[in-house]
Design a protein around this motif. Sequence first.
Motif, PDB file in Angstrom:
ATOM      1  N   GLY A 158       0.816  -1.218   0.000  1.00 10.53           N
ATOM      2  CA  GLY A 158       0.000   0.000   0.000  1.00 10.53           C
ATOM      3  C   GLY A 158       0.843   1.258   0.000  1.00 10.53           C
ATOM      4  N   LEU A 159       1.937   1.206  -0.737  1.00  4.19           N
ATOM      5  CA  LEU A 159       2.922   2.293  -0.702  1.00  4.19           C
ATOM      6  C   LEU A 159       2.639   3.317  -1.796  1.00  4.19           C
ATOM      7  N   ASP A 160       1.512   3.992  -1.691  1.00  3.28           N
ATOM      8  CA  ASP A 160       1.225   5.067  -2.632  1.00  3.28           C
ATOM      9  C   ASP A 160       2.112   6.266  -2.290  1.00  3.28           C
ATOM     10  N   ALA A 161       2.594   6.957  -3.338  1.00  2.00           N
ATOM     11  CA  ALA A 161       3.462   8.119  -3.111  1.00  2.00           C
ATOM     12  C   ALA A 161       2.676   9.238  -2.443  1.00  2.00           C
ATOM     13  N   ARG A 162       3.255   9.841  -1.414  1.00  5.02           N
ATOM     14  CA  ARG A 162       2.578  10.887  -0.656  1.00  5.02           C
ATOM     15  C   ARG A 162       3.209  12.248  -0.920  1.00  5.02           C
ATOM     16  N   GLN A 167      33.490   1.156  -0.940  1.00  2.26           N
ATOM     17  CA  GLN A 167      32.748   2.328  -0.492  1.00  2.26           C
ATOM     18  C   GLN A 167      31.527   1.915   0.337  1.00  2.26           C
ATOM     19  N   HIS A 168      31.204   2.758   1.323  1.00  2.00           N
ATOM     20  CA  HIS A 168      29.978   2.592   2.100  1.00  2.00           C
ATOM     21  C   HIS A 168      28.998   3.663   1.633  1.00  2.00           C
ATOM     22  N   VAL A 169      27.802   3.243   1.276  1.00  2.00           N
ATOM     23  CA  VAL A 169      26.823   4.140   0.654  1.00  2.00           C
ATOM     24  C   VAL A 169      25.668   4.409   1.601  1.00  2.00           C
ATOM     25  N   VAL A 170      25.271   5.673   1.689  1.00  2.00           N
ATOM     26  CA  VAL A 170      24.050   6.049   2.391  1.00  2.00           C
ATOM     27  C   VAL A 170      23.039   6.484   1.342  1.00  2.00           C
ATOM     28  N   GLU A 171      21.856   5.884   1.390  1.00  2.00           N
ATOM     29  CA  GLU A 171      20.760   6.284   0.508  1.00  2.00           C
ATOM     30  C   GLU A 171      19.677   6.918   1.357  1.00  2.00           C
ATOM     31  N   VAL A 172      19.231   8.091   0.966  1.00  2.00           N
ATOM     32  CA  VAL A 172      18.178   8.806   1.701  1.00  2.00           C
ATOM     33  C   VAL A 172      16.874   8.704   0.923  1.00  2.00           C
ATOM     34  N   GLY A 173      15.804   8.303   1.616  1.00  2.00           N
ATOM     35  CA  GLY A 173      14.495   8.211   0.991  1.00  2.00           C
ATOM     36  C   GLY A 173      14.397   7.115  -0.048  1.00  2.00           C
ATOM     37  N   PRO A 174      14.680   5.869   0.292  1.00  2.00           N
ATOM     38  CA  PRO A 174      14.658   4.801  -0.705  1.00  2.00           C
ATOM     39  C   PRO A 174      13.273   4.461  -1.239  1.00  2.00           C
ATOM     40  N   GLY A 175      12.205   4.828  -0.507  1.00  4.77           N
ATOM     41  CA  GLY A 175      10.862   4.500  -0.981  1.00  4.77           C
ATOM     42  C   GLY A 175      10.704   3.006  -1.173  1.00  4.77           C
ATOM     43  N   PRO A 176      10.201   2.568  -2.328  1.00 10.68           N
ATOM     44  CA  PRO A 176      10.004   1.136  -2.561  1.00 10.68           C
ATOM     45  C   PRO A 176      11.285   0.373  -2.882  1.00 10.68           C
ATOM     46  N   GLY A 177      12.423   1.093  -3.007  1.00 14.20           N
ATOM     47  CA  GLY A 177      13.699   0.397  -3.143  1.00 14.20           C
ATOM     48  C   GLY A 177      14.228   0.219  -4.551  1.00 14.20           C
ATOM     49  N   VAL A 184      23.411   1.787   3.639  1.00 13.33           N
ATOM     50  CA  VAL A 184      22.508   2.149   4.727  1.00 13.33           C
ATOM     51  C   VAL A 184      21.409   3.007   4.125  1.00 13.33           C
ATOM     52  N   ALA A 185      20.166   2.555   4.251  1.00 13.33           N
ATOM     53  CA  ALA A 185      19.020   3.295   3.738  1.00 13.33           C
ATOM     54  C   ALA A 185      18.348   4.035   4.897  1.00 13.33           C
ATOM     55  N   VAL A 186      18.127   5.332   4.719  1.00 13.55           N
ATOM     56  CA  VAL A 186      17.495   6.148   5.756  1.00 13.55           C
ATOM     57  C   VAL A 186      16.117   6.549   5.256  1.00 13.55           C
ATOM     58  N   GLU A 187      15.083   6.145   5.980  1.00 12.81           N
ATOM     59  CA  GLU A 187      13.710   6.347   5.512  1.00 12.81           C
ATOM     60  C   GLU A 187      12.810   6.759   6.671  1.00 12.81           C
ATOM     61  N   VAL A 188      11.974   7.772   6.436  1.00 10.21           N
ATOM     62  CA  VAL A 188      11.065   8.256   7.475  1.00 10.21           C
ATOM     63  C   VAL A 188       9.677   7.641   7.360  1.00 10.21           C
ATOM     64  N   ASP A 189       9.343   7.108   6.184  1.00 10.01           N
ATOM     65  CA  ASP A 189       8.015   6.544   5.921  1.00 10.01           C
ATOM     66  C   ASP A 189       7.989   5.085   6.397  1.00 10.01           C
ATOM     67  N   ARG A 241       5.915   2.738   5.980  1.00 10.25           N
ATOM     68  CA  ARG A 241       5.539   1.777   4.941  1.00 10.25           C
ATOM     69  C   ARG A 241       6.761   1.365   4.118  1.00 10.25           C
ATOM     70  N   ALA A 242       7.584   2.349   3.767  1.00  5.14           N
ATOM     71  CA  ALA A 242       8.792   2.066   2.983  1.00  5.14           C
ATOM     72  C   ALA A 242       9.831   1.322   3.814  1.00  5.14           C
ATOM     73  N   VAL A 243       9.872   1.612   5.112  1.00  6.95           N
ATOM     74  CA  VAL A 243      10.790   0.893   5.997  1.00  6.95           C
ATOM     75  C   VAL A 243      10.511  -0.607   5.931  1.00  6.95           C
TER      76      VAL A 243
END
Length: 283
Positions: free
Chosen positions: A21-25, A52-62, A77-82, A84-86
């Motif tokens: 149910g990951l509709d874009a908000r 390299q170590h990568v940080v991705e911000v806001g991965p959403g559905p990946g 490392v994925a950083v996500e505030v949503d 549902r996406a987590v």
Amino acid sequence: MTMTERPRGLEPLRETIARHGLDARKALGQHFLLDPAITARIAALAGDLAGQHVVEVGPGPGGLTRALLDTDATSIVAVEVDTRAVAVITELAALAPGRLRIIEADAMRCDLTTLCPAPRQIIANLPYNVGTPLLVGWLRQAAAWSRLTLMFQQEVAERICAAPGSAHYGRLGVLAQWTCRCGVQMHIPPGAFSPPPKVHSAVVGLIPHAQQPDTAVFRAMEQVTAAAFGQRRKMLRGALKSIGGETLLAEAGIDGSRRAETLDIAEFDRLARLHARRAATPS
């Protein structure tokens, strides 16, 4: 599974989105990039990620996360505030144990340099509503990053890379080019996203310079550029009045009748360093 082994047999992203149910908000500035060919190109723009170590911000559905797992990056490392996406990225992380980690956090309130060791990069399709403040925060600690590969609205990308005297040249471009070598690497049309945004997007590559300003000088540059471009129709002697105006300009050897958009990065650097020195000198 080895550290660089890629997860296989993944379902199509649209199925993952539907299942969660990951509709874009709009409130989160979300526009999902689902085309694996495009996400693979973005990951490739970051160069050789081996070691390299990568940080991705806001991965959403990946979508981009999957592309990053297909590189030789040591860890992601994925950083996500949503929330549902987590859940989505947690499932993906289970297929790449020890290589992909999900952090549920607001990137605006998180020091990304603490999430992984150096050498580290940020690679991200940034939420449109917070892309600019995120970038400025990362520029303050540019020495901690080997590269940043970031997607913005095209207009923001143009501002980051704008030359002095051009219509898009302003505070953001000065801060970015002062600390990094910057360039637009890829243009992406609205139709590549779900849902399509109303604007085009672009990927910007930023490679930090070997020498970086200290905290006091960076703070001074923020003050100088905020004053200079905050009233860009004014001559500099008036725009910079609150921080020393004529005296500061005279010390820097800059004509006070000029306007902010005519100054190059070196001239802004002189102003910032003089302003920082004056601020540190007891009156």
